[in-house]
Write an enzyme that holds these catalytic residues in place. Structure first.
Site, PDB file in Angstrom:
ATOM      1  N   HIS A 218      52.592  26.334 -11.542  1.00 20.81           N
ATOM      2  CA  HIS A 218      53.298  26.578 -12.544  1.00 20.81           C
ATOM      3  C   HIS A 218      52.954  25.754 -13.797  1.00 20.81           C
ATOM      4  CE1 HIS A 218      57.289  27.915 -14.670  1.00 20.81           C
ATOM      5  NE2 HIS A 218      56.811  26.718 -15.441  1.00 20.81           N
ATOM      6  N   GLU A 219      52.961  24.302 -13.568  1.00 20.38           N
ATOM      7  CA  GLU A 219      52.680  23.551 -14.696  1.00 20.38           C
ATOM      8  C   GLU A 219      51.159  23.743 -15.199  1.00 20.38           C
ATOM      9  OE1 GLU A 219      55.012  22.249 -16.330  1.00 20.38           O
ATOM     10  OE2 GLU A 219      56.378  22.439 -14.811  1.00 20.38           O
TER      11      GLU A 219
HETATM   12 ZN   LIG Z   1      57.374  26.076 -17.289  1.00 18.99          ZN
END
Ligand SMILES: [Zn+2]
Length: 436
Positions: A218-219
Site C-alpha cells: 500500500h505505502e
Molecule cells: Zn494510503
C-alpha cells in the site's frame, strides 16, 4: 461538544464567506465526486445494494452472540468488531505466524522490484547514503531507475521499529518532483516510506504477517505515485492530488499483494525455500469477506455523518444527528447519553471528505478488474496506468484520469457495483477447500 459544534459553525461561515452553499461544497471542489449531492447518492445507493448482505452479516453476529452470551443476546455496536473476528476465526482460522516465514522483508522487496520492472520497466536499486544523510542507521536508500529514462527519484525506507517513532505506517514527501525552468531538467522526487517492522534476529530475518505485507505494498503504491509523477509544479505532484483519488494507487497495490500470480513470484519460506501454497493465499482472501458488508456499512455511516455535519447547519445537536444517521445507515442501536462523534477525529482532518476511502477503493477495484485481473504483470497496462493516472498527480481533473484509464466514464452505479461485487465469494476457493 462545544468545540466540535463551534468548529462546524465556523467552517460553514467560512464557506459562505467565499460563496459556497456549505463547507462540503467548498471542500469537494476538484475531487472525483465534485459535490456533496454526488457523495450522498453514492453512499445511499451503496447502502441499498448492500442491505441484504448487511442484514445477513448482523444475523450471523446475532446467532454467535446468542451462543456466547445467551442471557444478553441483543447485538450492540461494540459486538461488531469482536464477533466479526470470532466468525472469521471460526470459518477460516487464519494464523498470521503460519504465513510470515514465507514473507521475509527481503522476499517482499524482491517481489516489489519484480512487479515494478514488469509493469513499468523500473528497478529499485539499493544505494549507500552519504555521511549524515539519514536520520537513523537502519534507514535504507533506494534509487528508482527506469530502463531507458534513467534515475526517476529516491525512496528512503525507514522500516524498523524505534523508540519514539510513530506507529502509523505512512508515506511522506521530502521533495516533490517538478520541471525546473532554469536548468530545463526534472527535479527528482524524494520520499520516505515509514513502517514499524520488527528488527531481524540472530536466527531469522524480519518476517512480515500478511497484514504487514499488504501495508508495505500500500505505502509503496503511494511512493510510486510520487516516483512516476511528471508534473510541471511540485505542489500538485504524486500524492498531492484530490483526496478521493489519492488512495487509488495505494489500494490498487493491495490487489497485487493478494493475487497469487504476484505472490508466487516472491513468497518463499526463508529456511526451506518452499513457495507459499496457493490454498493459503485463497483462504486469506476469502477470510476478508466475512462480515464485509457490515464493515462497509459502518464506514458508510461515518461518511454520512461527516457529510451531514459539514452540510447546512441544522437546529439540533450533533448527537441528535448521530442518533438518526446511526439508525438509518448502520442499524445497530444508539446508546443513550453517548456521543461517539467526539471521538471521530477524522472529522477535523478530512472535513466532508471521509467518504474518500470508499470511493478510492471503488475506483481501484474497477481498474484492477478491467485492466489487471487477466494479467497482473501486463506491461501495456502498466504503461497505460503510468501515463493516464500516475503521471499527472493533482494537475489533471481526477475523473478524466479515471476515464483515460478505463477508456469510458464510470458513473456512481459503477462505483457501487465495484464495491458490492468484491464481497462475492470466489467459488474456486470453495473447490480447493473441498479437494483438500
Ligand atoms: Zn494510503
Amino acid at each position: 461538544m462545544e468545540c466540535l459544534e463551534e468548529l462546524l459553525k465556523c467552517r460553514y461561515k467560512l464557506a459562505k464567506l467565499v460563496g459556497y452553499d456549505s463547507y462540503g461544497h467548498r471542500g469537494l471542489k476538484g475531487t472525483m465526486a465534485k459535490n456533496p449531492e454526488t457523495v450522498m447518492s453514492f453512499l445511499q445507493l451503496l447502502t441499498e445494494k448492500l442491505s441484504q448482505r448487511t442484514a445477513k452479516d448482523f444475523q450471523m453476529m446475532r446467532e454467535m452472540k446468542k451462543k456466547l452470551n445467551p442471557r444478553n443476546a441483543e447485538l450492540m455496536p461494540w459486538d461488531h468488531p469482536f464477533l466479526s473476528g470470532v466468525l472469521r476465526a471460526e470459518r477460516y482460522n487464519i494464523e498470521p505466524s503460519l504465513y510470515s516465514p514465507y514473507l521475509s522483508i527481503g522476499a517482499c522487496m524482491e517481489g516489489l522490484n519484480n512487479l515494478f520492472s514488469q509493469l513499468y520497466g523500473v528497478s529499485l536499486m539499493s544505494e549507500h547514503p552519504g555521511a549524515g544523510e539519514t536520520w537513523s542507521d537502519d534507514v535504507r536508500k533506494l534509487a528508482v531507475v527506469h530502463e531507458t529514462e534513467g534515475l526517476l527519484g529516491y525512496i528512503y525506507c525507514d522500516f524498523f521499529h524505534r523508540r519514539d517513532k510513530p506507529h502509523q505506517d505512512c508515506h511522506f514527501t521530502i521533495r516533490g518532483g517538478r520541471w525546473c525552468q532554469e536548468t530545463d531538467q526534472y527535479q527528482l522526487p524524494v520520499v520516505v516510506l515509514m513502517l514499524s517492522l520488527p528488527h531481524p534476529t540472530k536466527s531469522a530475518p524480519t518476517l512480515l504477517t500478511p497484514g504487514m505485507m499488504e501495508n508495505l505494498f500500500h505505502e509503496m503504491g503511494h511512493a510510486m505515485h510520487s516516483m512516476l509523477g511528471r508534473t510541471r509544479y511540485q505542489h500538485v505532484t504524486g500524492t498531492r492530488c484530490a483526496t478521493d483519488f489519492a488512495e487509488v494507487p495505494s489500494i490498487l497495490m493491495e490487489y497485487f499483494a493478494t493475487d497469487y500470480r504476484v505472490i508466487s513470484q516472491f513468497a518463499r519460506h526463508y529456511e526451506t525455500g518452499q513457495p507459499l501454497p496457493e490454498s493459503m493465499v485463497a483462504r486469506l482472501c476469502e477470510s476478508k469477506k466475512v462480515c464485509g458488508a457490515a464493515d462497509t456499512q459502518l464506514q458508510i455511516f461515518y461518511a454520512v455523518l461527516d457529510q451531514i455535519y459539514h452540510g447546512k447547519p441544522q437546529n439540533r445537536s450533533t448527537t441528535e444527528i448521530l442518533k438518526e444517521m446511526q439508525e438509518k445507515f448502520y442499524g445497530l442501536p444508539y446508546i443513550p447519553n453517548t456521543a461517539w462523534q467526539l471521538r471521530f477525529s477524522h472529522l477535523i482532518g478530512y472535513g466532508a471528505k471521509y467518504y474518500s476511502y470508499l470511493m478510492s477503493r471503488a475506483v481501484a477495484s474497477m481498474v484492477w478488474n478491467q485492466c489487471f485481473v487477466q494479467d497482473p504483470l501486463n506491461r501495456d497496462m502498466g504503461e497505460r496506468y503510468r501515463r493516464e493516472m500516475l503521471a499527472h498527480g493533482g494537475a489533471k481533473e481526477p475523473m478524466l484520469m479515471v476515464e483515460g484509464m478505463l477508456q469510458r466514464r464510470p458513473g456512481i452505479e459503477d462505483f457501487v457495483d465495484a464495491l458490492v461485487s468484491e464481497l462475492n465469494p470466489n467459488f474456486e476457493t470453495f473447490l480447493m477447500d473441498s479437494e483438500s
